[in-house]
Design a protein around this motif. Structure first.
Motif, PDB file in Angstrom:
ATOM      1  N   ILE A  86       0.867  -1.187   0.000  1.00  0.00           N
ATOM      2  CA  ILE A  86       0.000   0.000   0.000  1.00  0.00           C
ATOM      3  C   ILE A  86       0.895   1.226   0.000  1.00  0.00           C
ATOM      4  O   ILE A  86       1.535   1.532   1.003  1.00  0.00           O
ATOM      5  N   GLY A  87       0.975   1.913  -1.124  1.00  0.00           N
ATOM      6  CA  GLY A  87       1.768   3.138  -1.201  1.00  0.00           C
ATOM      7  C   GLY A  87       3.092   2.923  -1.901  1.00  0.00           C
ATOM      8  O   GLY A  87       3.765   1.901  -1.726  1.00  0.00           O
ATOM      9  N   SER A  88       3.439   3.909  -2.732  1.00  0.00           N
ATOM     10  CA  SER A  88       4.681   3.789  -3.504  1.00  0.00           C
ATOM     11  C   SER A  88       5.681   4.862  -3.118  1.00  0.00           C
ATOM     12  O   SER A  88       6.368   5.425  -3.964  1.00  0.00           O
ATOM     13  N   GLY A  89       5.753   5.170  -1.790  1.00  0.00           N
ATOM     14  CA  GLY A  89       6.876   5.987  -1.328  1.00  0.00           C
ATOM     15  C   GLY A  89       8.149   5.172  -1.505  1.00  0.00           C
ATOM     16  O   GLY A  89       8.099   3.997  -1.905  1.00  0.00           O
ATOM     17  N   MET A  90       9.294   5.757  -1.181  1.00  0.00           N
ATOM     18  CA  MET A  90      10.546   5.011  -1.365  1.00  0.00           C
ATOM     19  C   MET A  90      10.560   3.738  -0.523  1.00  0.00           C
ATOM     20  O   MET A  90      11.085   2.712  -0.948  1.00  0.00           O
ATOM     21  N   GLY A  91       9.947   3.789   0.670  1.00  0.00           N
ATOM     22  CA  GLY A  91       9.877   2.585   1.509  1.00  0.00           C
ATOM     23  C   GLY A  91       9.108   1.478   0.809  1.00  0.00           C
ATOM     24  O   GLY A  91       9.563   0.333   0.730  1.00  0.00           O
ATOM     25  N   GLU A 110      -1.054   2.678  -5.343  1.00  0.00           N
ATOM     26  CA  GLU A 110      -0.698   4.054  -4.997  1.00  0.00           C
ATOM     27  C   GLU A 110      -1.909   4.965  -5.201  1.00  0.00           C
ATOM     28  O   GLU A 110      -2.524   4.972  -6.260  1.00  0.00           O
ATOM     29  N   LYS A 111      -2.191   5.743  -4.171  1.00  0.00           N
ATOM     30  CA  LYS A 111      -3.346   6.638  -4.202  1.00  0.00           C
ATOM     31  C   LYS A 111      -3.180   7.767  -5.227  1.00  0.00           C
ATOM     32  O   LYS A 111      -4.136   8.224  -5.851  1.00  0.00           O
ATOM     33  N   TYR A 112      -1.939   8.204  -5.380  1.00  0.00           N
ATOM     34  CA  TYR A 112      -1.662   9.375  -6.215  1.00  0.00           C
ATOM     35  C   TYR A 112      -1.455   8.941  -7.678  1.00  0.00           C
ATOM     36  O   TYR A 112      -1.608   7.770  -8.012  1.00  0.00           O
ATOM     37  N   GLY A 116       6.341   7.643  -5.697  1.00  0.00           N
ATOM     38  CA  GLY A 116       7.382   8.402  -4.992  1.00  0.00           C
ATOM     39  C   GLY A 116       6.960   8.999  -3.666  1.00  0.00           C
ATOM     40  O   GLY A 116       7.797   9.237  -2.814  1.00  0.00           O
ATOM     41  N   GLY A 117       5.681   9.309  -3.487  1.00  0.00           N
ATOM     42  CA  GLY A 117       5.267   9.957  -2.246  1.00  0.00           C
ATOM     43  C   GLY A 117       6.077  11.216  -2.026  1.00  0.00           C
ATOM     44  O   GLY A 117       6.190  12.058  -2.925  1.00  0.00           O
ATOM     45  N   SER A 118       6.695  11.331  -0.861  1.00  0.00           N
ATOM     46  CA  SER A 118       7.455  12.557  -0.585  1.00  0.00           C
ATOM     47  C   SER A 118       8.771  12.598  -1.351  1.00  0.00           C
ATOM     48  O   SER A 118       9.474  13.605  -1.311  1.00  0.00           O
ATOM     49  N   GLY A 132       9.898  16.663  -1.813  1.00  0.00           N
ATOM     50  CA  GLY A 132      10.518  16.677  -0.482  1.00  0.00           C
ATOM     51  C   GLY A 132      12.004  16.936  -0.584  1.00  0.00           C
ATOM     52  O   GLY A 132      12.459  17.761  -1.387  1.00  0.00           O
ATOM     53  N   SER A 133      12.725  16.192   0.243  1.00  0.00           N
ATOM     54  CA  SER A 133      14.151  16.456   0.367  1.00  0.00           C
ATOM     55  C   SER A 133      14.907  16.269  -0.956  1.00  0.00           C
ATOM     56  O   SER A 133      14.598  15.381  -1.743  1.00  0.00           O
ATOM     57  N   SER A 134      15.897  17.122  -1.156  1.00  0.00           N
ATOM     58  CA  SER A 134      16.796  16.952  -2.311  1.00  0.00           C
ATOM     59  C   SER A 134      18.148  16.422  -1.855  1.00  0.00           C
ATOM     60  O   SER A 134      19.077  16.327  -2.651  1.00  0.00           O
ATOM     61  N   ALA A 330      -5.189   4.418  -6.849  1.00  0.00           N
ATOM     62  CA  ALA A 330      -5.726   3.247  -6.147  1.00  0.00           C
ATOM     63  C   ALA A 330      -5.670   3.536  -4.649  1.00  0.00           C
ATOM     64  O   ALA A 330      -4.641   3.319  -4.000  1.00  0.00           O
ATOM     65  N   ASN A 331      -6.755   4.086  -4.126  1.00  0.00           N
ATOM     66  CA  ASN A 331      -6.797   4.529  -2.740  1.00  0.00           C
ATOM     67  C   ASN A 331      -7.285   3.398  -1.832  1.00  0.00           C
ATOM     68  O   ASN A 331      -8.463   3.063  -1.830  1.00  0.00           O
ATOM     69  N   VAL A 332      -6.367   2.814  -1.089  1.00  0.00           N
ATOM     70  CA  VAL A 332      -6.747   1.715  -0.196  1.00  0.00           C
ATOM     71  C   VAL A 332      -7.469   2.293   1.022  1.00  0.00           C
ATOM     72  O   VAL A 332      -6.959   3.207   1.675  1.00  0.00           O
ATOM     73  N   VAL A 559       6.152  -0.603   6.534  1.00  0.00           N
ATOM     74  CA  VAL A 559       7.450  -0.150   6.029  1.00  0.00           C
ATOM     75  C   VAL A 559       7.387   1.369   5.896  1.00  0.00           C
ATOM     76  O   VAL A 559       6.310   1.926   5.744  1.00  0.00           O
ATOM     77  N   GLY A 560       8.556   2.013   5.983  1.00  0.00           N
ATOM     78  CA  GLY A 560       8.569   3.474   5.836  1.00  0.00           C
ATOM     79  C   GLY A 560       9.092   4.127   7.090  1.00  0.00           C
ATOM     80  O   GLY A 560       9.725   3.478   7.925  1.00  0.00           O
ATOM     81  N   ASP A 561       8.813   5.427   7.223  1.00  0.00           N
ATOM     82  CA  ASP A 561       9.518   6.154   8.275  1.00  0.00           C
ATOM     83  C   ASP A 561       8.939   5.950   9.665  1.00  0.00           C
ATOM     84  O   ASP A 561       9.526   6.406  10.635  1.00  0.00           O
TER      85      ASP A 561
HETATM   86  N1  LIG Z   1      10.199  17.847   2.964  1.00  0.00           N
HETATM   87  C1  LIG Z   1      10.881  16.728   2.950  1.00  0.00           C
HETATM   88  O1  LIG Z   1      12.054  16.771   2.829  1.00  0.00           O
HETATM   89  C2  LIG Z   1      10.183  15.439   3.115  1.00  0.00           C
HETATM   90  C3  LIG Z   1       8.840  15.440   3.449  1.00  0.00           C
HETATM   91  C4  LIG Z   1       8.246  14.255   3.774  1.00  0.00           C
HETATM   92  C5  LIG Z   1       8.994  13.090   3.722  1.00  0.00           C
HETATM   93  N2  LIG Z   1      10.281  13.094   3.317  1.00  0.00           N
HETATM   94  C6  LIG Z   1      11.083  11.872   3.291  1.00  0.00           C
HETATM   95  O2  LIG Z   1      10.458  10.707   2.842  1.00  0.00           O
HETATM   96  C7  LIG Z   1      10.361   9.761   3.903  1.00  0.00           C
HETATM   97  C8  LIG Z   1       9.044   9.001   3.831  1.00  0.00           C
HETATM   98  O3  LIG Z   1       9.082   7.942   2.925  1.00  0.00           O
HETATM   99  P1  LIG Z   1       8.004   6.765   3.033  1.00  0.00           P
HETATM  100  O4  LIG Z   1       8.327   5.766   1.989  1.00  0.00           O
HETATM  101  O5  LIG Z   1       7.891   6.301   4.432  1.00  0.00           O
HETATM  102  O6  LIG Z   1       6.589   7.409   2.774  1.00  0.00           O
HETATM  103  P2  LIG Z   1       5.987   8.457   1.732  1.00  0.00           P
HETATM  104  O7  LIG Z   1       5.065   9.302   2.542  1.00  0.00           O
HETATM  105  O8  LIG Z   1       7.008   9.130   0.927  1.00  0.00           O
HETATM  106  O9  LIG Z   1       5.123   7.536   0.733  1.00  0.00           O
HETATM  107  C9  LIG Z   1       3.927   6.928   1.104  1.00  0.00           C
HETATM  108  C10 LIG Z   1       3.107   6.708  -0.158  1.00  0.00           C
HETATM  109  O10 LIG Z   1       1.983   5.940   0.197  1.00  0.00           O
HETATM  110  C11 LIG Z   1       0.846   6.441  -0.477  1.00  0.00           C
HETATM  111  N3  LIG Z   1      -0.317   6.090   0.335  1.00  0.00           N
HETATM  112  C12 LIG Z   1      -0.542   6.418   1.629  1.00  0.00           C
HETATM  113  N4  LIG Z   1      -1.743   5.918   2.023  1.00  0.00           N
HETATM  114  C13 LIG Z   1      -2.262   5.255   0.967  1.00  0.00           C
HETATM  115  C14 LIG Z   1      -3.467   4.525   0.761  1.00  0.00           C
HETATM  116  N5  LIG Z   1      -4.367   4.400   1.735  1.00  0.00           N
HETATM  117  N6  LIG Z   1      -3.665   3.959  -0.446  1.00  0.00           N
HETATM  118  C15 LIG Z   1      -2.753   4.064  -1.436  1.00  0.00           C
HETATM  119  N7  LIG Z   1      -1.609   4.764  -1.306  1.00  0.00           N
HETATM  120  C16 LIG Z   1      -1.355   5.353  -0.118  1.00  0.00           C
HETATM  121  C17 LIG Z   1       1.074   7.936  -0.553  1.00  0.00           C
HETATM  122  O11 LIG Z   1       0.310   8.515  -1.590  1.00  0.00           O
HETATM  123  C18 LIG Z   1       2.595   7.985  -0.801  1.00  0.00           C
HETATM  124  O12 LIG Z   1       2.870   7.934  -2.172  1.00  0.00           O
HETATM  125  C19 LIG Z   1      10.471  10.649   5.132  1.00  0.00           C
HETATM  126  O13 LIG Z   1      10.968  10.028   6.244  1.00  0.00           O
HETATM  127  C20 LIG Z   1      11.409  11.713   4.707  1.00  0.00           C
HETATM  128  O14 LIG Z   1      12.712  11.407   4.855  1.00  0.00           O
HETATM  129  C21 LIG Z   1      10.881  14.249   3.004  1.00  0.00           C
END
Ligand SMILES: NC(=O)c1ccc[n+]([C@@H]2O[C@H](COP(=O)([O-])OP(=O)(O)OC[C@H]3O[C@@H](n4cnc5c(N)ncnc54)[C@H](O)[C@@H]3O)[C@@H](O)[C@H]2O)c1
Ligand SMILES: CC(C)=CCC/C(C)=C/C=C/C(C)=C/C=C/C(C)=C/C=C/C=C(C)/C=C/C=C(C)/C=C/C=C(\C)CCC=C(C)C
Length: 611
Positions: A86-91, A110-112, A116-118, A132-134, A330-332, A559-561
């Motif tokens: 659920i979700g395509s952030g880096m985690g 992925e909902k979006y 990539g998420g953030s 997010g972060s560069s 695809a919003n879970v 998984v994730g932060d």
């Molecule tokens: N400003 C910044 O620099 C900034 C901001 C936020 C996070 N970050 C970095 O990214 C890290 C987070 O990465 P991550 O992988 O844990 O998470 P993430 O938030 O990047 O990705 C989560 C993904 O899951 C998707 N998602 C969430 N709920 C969902 C649902 N119900 N159905 C479908 N998709 C869903 C979101 O749309 C998102 O794409 C942070 O710790 C941080 O280091 C940086």
């Protein structure tokens, strides 16, 4: 058709996804010490080095697929997967690609509209902005901790990166400026020149960081929840593992205080740690500090050509190339449980998908507060929430500016806290600034730069405001931040702005689907280092009594932060590597021992309970 929005964090249109060079070997572009890329400030640009003609994004997701809300392969209902992520952030993406590389069939939801998420991107008026972060750690071509490079390689992807000669420039109270040079010796000499009376303390504190980094860098990184692997590592590298076990419950601030007395230097270390964890050094796990404060010198901070958003795009493409799938829009809304085991998910449009395991890349607050419909919070979650709270969200400004406003040799990343150390953690106190076009000019139109500015902000400040007041508040706060940057760094900044878009915590909540737009977990009090941070398994919803006899896995993983080791792109990549290994063991793609598992997971759970 996709409805176009004007808020930040949304790509302008499917046709404006950033383009990425065809995969090519990881290359660290050379850099001239003391000088910077291009000829900024003159409006003259170096030849475009970034995107080439073929948009990788299109390889991941065609416009038709996007409109249909599906990735490749059309509708997937009725199919059965080894894992649903659920979700395509880096985690989530690292977990999915690692599993796919081990032979699993994975479905990412992925909902979006893009991955990539953030770590995603969006385009406006010719500018390609990182959401997010560069600042990218773990993206070098050496060692064991280059987890981003390794994650890409696992699915046959490589990317070109640009080394950052100065990983950070701190602008601090009392006009203290510290440049974190890529070369460790240069950084240490600069720091000692500012605090000559603390030379020994500086060498000892950063020396301890290196002990941790070297130990980490010597291990093969996999799941600490898999006992066969963990015992194997203890057998092969006993000293390194004991070093890590020793530092696991410790925090950077306590160690710094053993060696250093100067309050200003301790405040500088607080600022170093704040970037890693959004809290001061006393609450920053020493392992995380050691990892980040050394990787920036070992592998260095390296920026991907085409922007950070090119990384998830490449991973999503690699995932599909390995025969797995990703669906967008695809919003879970529900994790489906049967006999207390996670067996699938339901989307907001009613579709259901089923699998052996479910992995949530949503935050733990979203996973256990929204997606799992259970009456009582599992005991492990209650324990997590006892130790950790949601870190605040961010107020962010993405700007396009005329190039001449930046002095020659401007650094890429800056941290600004002008007057008062006490404001380090206050909302709008510290300012983070990245100028990725210093490294990759192709992200902006000729003669322009990108400024990505962000500062901590709580959603409580923004709740319930009528639209007009909400917009006015964004304007007032962004004006003030720009004024501060104008005073400290770039005179004339305001009049050089050609594009500006402001995001509040509500923007983060909306587009990143993170509860209250949170940046991730932060400890409520001084934590026992990383000891209380949960790994990837979720403890069975069955009674704890059964745990010694039953595998404490109910098919649901996080998984994730909000999992070990916490916030940060490299940290969530490690969380993904760990998660994929544990899941692969549980579905028979890696070695495992059910008896050892039960005892080991029970022991880890006990460690967390005493944290
Ligand atoms: N400003 C910044 O620099 C900034 C901001 C936020 C996070 N970050 C970095 O990214 C890290 C987070 O990465 P991550 O992988 O844990 O998470 P993430 O938030 O990047 O990705 C989560 C993904 O899951 C998707 N998602 C969430 N709920 C969902 C649902 N119900 N159905 C479908 N998709 C869903 C979101 O749309 C998102 O794409 C942070 O710790 C941080 O280091 C940086
Ligand atoms: C199990 C037990 C109990 C024991 C055993 C022992 C052992 C063996 C141990 C081991 C361990 C390990 C392996 C660990 C690992 C870890 C890791 C890898 C970690 C990592 C981490 C990382 C991190 C934290 C990162 C972070 C980062 C970040 C956050 C970043 C950020 C950035 C930003 C915000 C940007 C800024 C900007 C500006 C300033 C502009």
């Amino acid at each position: 058709m996709l409805r176009m929005e004007t808020l930040a964090l949304l790509p302008a249109s499917p046709g404006t996804l950033p383009q990425q060079k065809k995969p090519c070997p990881l290359v660290l572009r050379g850099f001239r010490a003391g000088s910077r890329w291009g000829s900024r400030g003159t409006g003259v640009r170096t030849p475009a080095r970034g995107p080439a003609a073929s948009p990788a994004a299109k390889a991941v997701l065609s416009a038709e697929e996007r409109a249909a809300g599906t990735g490749r392969g059309g509708r997937e209902e009725g199919e059965f997967y080894d894992a649903i992520v659920i979700g395509s952030g880096m985690g989530g993406l690292v977990t999915a690609t690692q599993l796919a590389a081990k032979g699993a069939r994975v479905l990412v939801l992925e909902k979006y509209v893009i991955p990539g998420g953030s770590s995603g991107f969006y385009e406006r008026d010719g500018f390609t902005f990182d959401v997010g972060s560069s600042v990218m750690f773990g993206f070098s071509d050496k060692g064991n901790l280059n987890l981003i490079t390794q994650a890409l390689a696992a699915v046959g992807c490589t990317m070109e990166v640009i080394p950052d000669p100065t990983t950070m420039c701190f602008h601090l109270p009392d006009n203290l400026t510290v440049r974190v040079h890529r070369e460790y010796d240069d950084f240490i000499s600069e720091l000692i020149s500012k605090f000559p009376h603390e030379k020994d303390g500086i060498l000892k504190f950063y020396g301890d960081c290196w002990k941790i980094f070297n130990a980490l860098n010597s291990l093969e990184l996999k799941s600490l929840e898999e006992p066969l692997y963990l015992f194997g590592q203890f057998f092969k590298k006993p000293l390194e593992c004991l070093t890590l076990a020793y530092y696991l419950p410790q925090n950077a601030g306590a160690i710094a205080r053993k060696y250093i007395k100067d309050p200003t230097l301790l405040s500088f270390i607080d600022a170093e740690c704040f970037i890693v964890s959004t809290v001061d050094a006393l609450r920053t796990p020493m392992i995380n500090a050691g990892m980040v404060l050394c990787d920036r010198h070992f592998g260095g901070v390296n920026y991907p050509v085409g922007g950070v958003g090119a990384i998830p795009i490449a991973l999503a493409k690699g995932l599909v190339d390995k025969g797995s799938k990703i669906l967008y829009k695809a919003n879970v809304t529900n994790i489906i449980l049967e006999n207390e085991k996670a067996i699938g998910v339901r989307l907001s449009d009613g579709r259901e998908f089923f699998s052996k395991t479910v992995i949530s890349n949503a935050t733990r607050w979203d996973t256990f507060g929204k997606l799992l419909k259970v009456n009582d919070l599992p005991k492990e979650e209650a324990n997590f929430q006892r130790i950790y709270v949601k870190a605040p969200s961010f107020f962010s400004i993405h700007m396009g500016v005329k190039a001449e406003v930046l002095p020659p040799d401007t650094d890429c990343h800056h941290f600004i806290l002008e007057d008062d150390w006490a404001r380090l953690e206050d909302p709008y106190g510290s300012i983070f600034l990245s100028i990725p076009t210093v490294l990759d000019p192709s992200l902006a139109p000729e003669g322009h730069h990108i400024l990505h500015i962000f500062t901590t902000s709580s959603i409580d400040d923004w709740k319930g405001l009528p639209q007009k007041e909400y917009e006015e508040k964004k304007q007032i706060i962004s004006d003030e931040i720009i004024r501060r940057l104008e005073n400290k760094l770039f005179p004339g900044l305001k009049s050089s702005i050609v594009f500006k878009e402001v995001g509040s915590p509500k923007t983060h909540r909306r587009f990143l689907a993170r509860d209250d737009g949170t940046y991730g977990p932060m400890p409520r009090h001084i934590p026992k280092g990383l000891l209380g941070m949960p790994f990837n398994t979720t403890v069975s919803l069955l009674s704890h009594l059964f745990m010694l006899f039953l595998q404490s896995i109910d098919g649901l993983y996080c998984v994730g932060d909000s999992c070990f080791p916490g916030q940060g792109v490299i940290a969530v990549a490690f969380s993904g590597v760990m998660c994929a290994h544990r899941v692969a063991a549980d579905i028979g793609l890696e070695k495992q021992s059910p008896i050892l598992d039960a005892a080991h997971l029970r022991l880890l759970s006990w460690f967390r309970s005493i944290a």
